[in-house]
Design an enzyme around this catalytic site. Sequence first.
Site, mmCIF file in Angstrom:
data_model
loop_
_atom_site.group_PDB
_atom_site.id
_atom_site.type_symbol
_atom_site.label_atom_id
_atom_site.label_comp_id
_atom_site.label_asym_id
_atom_site.label_seq_id
_atom_site.Cartn_x
_atom_site.Cartn_y
_atom_site.Cartn_z
ATOM 1 C CB THR A 196 -31.703 -1.677 -3.871
ATOM 2 O OG1 THR A 196 -31.024 -0.891 -4.852
ATOM 3 C CG2 THR A 196 -33.061 -1.057 -3.606
ATOM 4 N NE ARG A 197 -24.717 2.249 -2.523
ATOM 5 C CZ ARG A 197 -23.828 1.914 -3.462
ATOM 6 N NH1 ARG A 197 -23.478 0.654 -3.652
ATOM 7 N NH2 ARG A 197 -23.273 2.836 -4.212
ATOM 8 C CG HIS A 201 -31.791 1.427 -13.449
ATOM 9 N ND1 HIS A 201 -32.439 2.621 -13.669
ATOM 10 C CD2 HIS A 201 -30.688 1.726 -12.730
ATOM 11 C CE1 HIS A 201 -31.752 3.601 -13.120
ATOM 12 N NE2 HIS A 201 -30.680 3.091 -12.549
ATOM 13 C CG HIS A 204 -31.908 -3.097 -10.064
ATOM 14 N ND1 HIS A 204 -31.729 -1.866 -10.659
ATOM 15 C CD2 HIS A 204 -30.724 -3.461 -9.554
ATOM 16 C CE1 HIS A 204 -30.478 -1.497 -10.501
ATOM 17 N NE2 HIS A 204 -29.847 -2.437 -9.833
ATOM 18 N NE ARG A 290 -19.511 -8.376 -11.263
ATOM 19 C CZ ARG A 290 -18.991 -7.161 -11.206
ATOM 20 N NH1 ARG A 290 -19.710 -6.144 -10.780
ATOM 21 N NH2 ARG A 290 -17.743 -6.966 -11.588
ATOM 22 N NE ARG A 451 -3.627 35.618 5.595
ATOM 23 C CZ ARG A 451 -3.319 36.558 4.703
ATOM 24 N NH1 ARG A 451 -3.901 36.579 3.531
ATOM 25 N NH2 ARG A 451 -2.413 37.482 4.980
ATOM 26 C CB ILE A 477 -5.561 36.126 -1.105
ATOM 27 C CG1 ILE A 477 -5.574 37.642 -1.346
ATOM 28 C CG2 ILE A 477 -4.150 35.576 -1.269
ATOM 29 C CD1 ILE A 477 -4.689 38.428 -0.399
HETATM 30 S S1 PPS Z 1 -7.735 35.811 2.325
HETATM 31 O O1 PPS Z 1 -6.336 35.494 2.690
HETATM 32 O O2 PPS Z 1 -8.154 35.031 1.188
HETATM 33 O O3 PPS Z 1 -8.601 35.669 3.486
HETATM 34 O O4 PPS Z 1 -7.726 37.341 1.883
HETATM 35 P P1 PPS Z 1 -8.944 38.155 1.221
HETATM 36 O O5 PPS Z 1 -10.195 37.941 1.976
HETATM 37 O O6 PPS Z 1 -8.980 37.854 -0.227
HETATM 38 O O7 PPS Z 1 -8.546 39.650 1.456
HETATM 39 C C1 PPS Z 1 -7.494 40.156 0.779
HETATM 40 C C2 PPS Z 1 -7.683 41.656 0.619
HETATM 41 O O8 PPS Z 1 -7.449 42.299 1.878
HETATM 42 C C3 PPS Z 1 -6.468 43.311 1.757
HETATM 43 N N1 PPS Z 1 -5.457 43.031 2.801
HETATM 44 C C4 PPS Z 1 -4.583 41.990 2.854
HETATM 45 N N2 PPS Z 1 -4.292 40.988 1.995
HETATM 46 C C5 PPS Z 1 -3.359 40.099 2.351
HETATM 47 N N3 PPS Z 1 -2.669 40.146 3.503
HETATM 48 C C6 PPS Z 1 -2.900 41.131 4.390
HETATM 49 N N4 PPS Z 1 -2.226 41.167 5.541
HETATM 50 C C7 PPS Z 1 -3.898 42.105 4.086
HETATM 51 N N5 PPS Z 1 -4.379 43.186 4.745
HETATM 52 C C8 PPS Z 1 -5.324 43.727 3.960
HETATM 53 C C9 PPS Z 1 -5.970 43.309 0.357
HETATM 54 O O9 PPS Z 1 -6.415 44.495 -0.223
HETATM 55 C C10 PPS Z 1 -6.649 42.142 -0.336
HETATM 56 O O10 PPS Z 1 -7.406 42.593 -1.444
HETATM 57 P P2 PPS Z 1 -7.199 42.057 -2.948
HETATM 58 O O11 PPS Z 1 -8.501 42.279 -3.612
HETATM 59 O O12 PPS Z 1 -6.811 40.608 -2.893
HETATM 60 O O13 PPS Z 1 -6.125 42.917 -3.508
#
Ligand code: PPS
Length: 572
Positions: A196-197, A201, A204, A290, A451, A477
Amino acid sequence: ISPMQSNLSPIPELFVSYDSAQKLKTEAGELTSHDLSPRQICDLELLMNGGFAPLKGFLGEEDYNSVVDTMRLADGTLWPMPITLDVSEKFADGIELGQDIALRDQEGVILATMTVTDKWVPNKAHEAEKVFGADDDAHPAVNYLHNKAGAVYLGGPVTGIQQPVHYDFKARRDTPNELRAYFRKMGWRRVVAFQTRNPLHRAHQELTFRAAREAQANLLIHPVVGMTKPGDVDHFTRVRCYEAVQDKYPAATTTMSLLPLAMRMAGPREAVWHGLIRKNYGCTHFIVGRDHAGPGKNSAGDDFYGPYDAQDLFREHQDEMGIEMVDFKHMVYVQERAQYEPADEIADKDNVTILNISGTELRRRLREGLEIPEWFSFPEVVKELRRTSPPRSQQGFTVFFTGFSGSGKSTIANALMVKLMEMGGRPVTLLDGDIVRKNLSSELGFSKEHRDLNIRRIGYVASEITKNGGIAICAPIAPYSATRRAVREDIESFGAFVEVHVATSLEECERRDRKGLYKLAREGKIKEFTGISDPYDEPKNPELRLDTESVDVDNCAHQVLLKLEAMGLIAA
Ligand code: PPS
């Protein structure tokens, strides 16, 4: 077939003597080392302790081809499962035939050496078709084959130095020879094994009792604690569940032992394999129910195997295997008679109430904290399961905001955090883009690679928080959908992942330009800026999409709360 154990004498193991092992261990320090994967460690343990007898090592090419195509080793011996040592192309390139290699566990301890007699590139699609029935990644073992296993197989005899180290449930682990010796000592001539994995119950219990009666045999509860189907209840919880119901089984006739097998979920072939392994463990009978070792649905939504295919294949081979099948149809509860009965033996089906709770339904009830009736399971088992899977409103989860820079992610995330902290109950951590880039990812820039790394780190921390029952709020982002999906998968094995798309348009973000970054990006002073000079994959199916252009922050955060409530993550 002789239902009596003709032979409870020791089965050959691959270990060398203690003194030789010490010597070999020192010498093996010089050898090229292969670090075994968790699955390979399981396979090696059963190779070494005789669980996979008559195998003497990882299969060579001729045996492999024969096993794949005919379920037999090249010499004709029945063996349904390819036990192979997969390695990377790079590692294989450095190995010559005839060379000895050291096999190490994940901490570097040398468990065995292997003389490499074979090295080849397998046809994985063919292996998938033949062994698992379809070249479909929805099958866990096919997925493993294509996406986890190395491209090259090495084969050759293994010399065992030591057993893999286990720190958990030591007293409940037995080698084939230890179980054989126990049966001998107890005078158990006929033993029926139950594989059994899952937690045990009531159905069984009924099934195992019936099997023992039918076979006039003692009972071995033999649960797998190596690797089972992804998503199963973890083995720690399961073993606590087994221990909790031990007193429901008569100690004089039943024993329980843990099997460190890595299952493949190969249905019929797996049943035959399981039978051969239990034979090695000294059993005379084996229960096949089964959908034995069923892998679930294929990518078209159909079953990989018929529900009784495993029984058919076992029956075909049982004489040769020397272990007899005790087959069972699906067991269901008949309310009027307050007992479990095989579904196909209920003559008065139309006049009685038949009750059944599927695995999926059980998980739902646990998740939602709903009742699990006593006819279905033992209160002790349910208590253990509830400890591991508390209702969703007490589990950890992750809220993952994604959107352009300046879309309002951080502000909404902050508001949400405060509201959750006001409610109390679970710790809350905010992993805001800027905070993470300062504390976790300070060396990273904004290339695709960086990223991705940044998001994977956030995902890792969030998965740990989720696993430990906290709430992680992430607000990067996270522009790439593939990375978001990977993070989702990591987290969903521990708790819910709630993706919230903060859908503020690029035009609006640029119009607001709170940090003045868009201006700099337009002027080319910031490179690879999301939306301007770097892509953003819009989420296709987020749990929630927020429009910040016509709704204020407080209301956006409130919408998230409502979503969490609807998903059962916070109590209404
Ligand atoms: S990611 O793509 O998810 O790794 O980005 P993140 O770690 O959220 O960082 C985004 C914040 O870094 C600033 N920033 C930039 N964003 C996008 N592209 C470039 N090239 C870049 N350079 C700096 C930016 O202020 C983002 O902050 P938020 O809070 O999103 O406005």
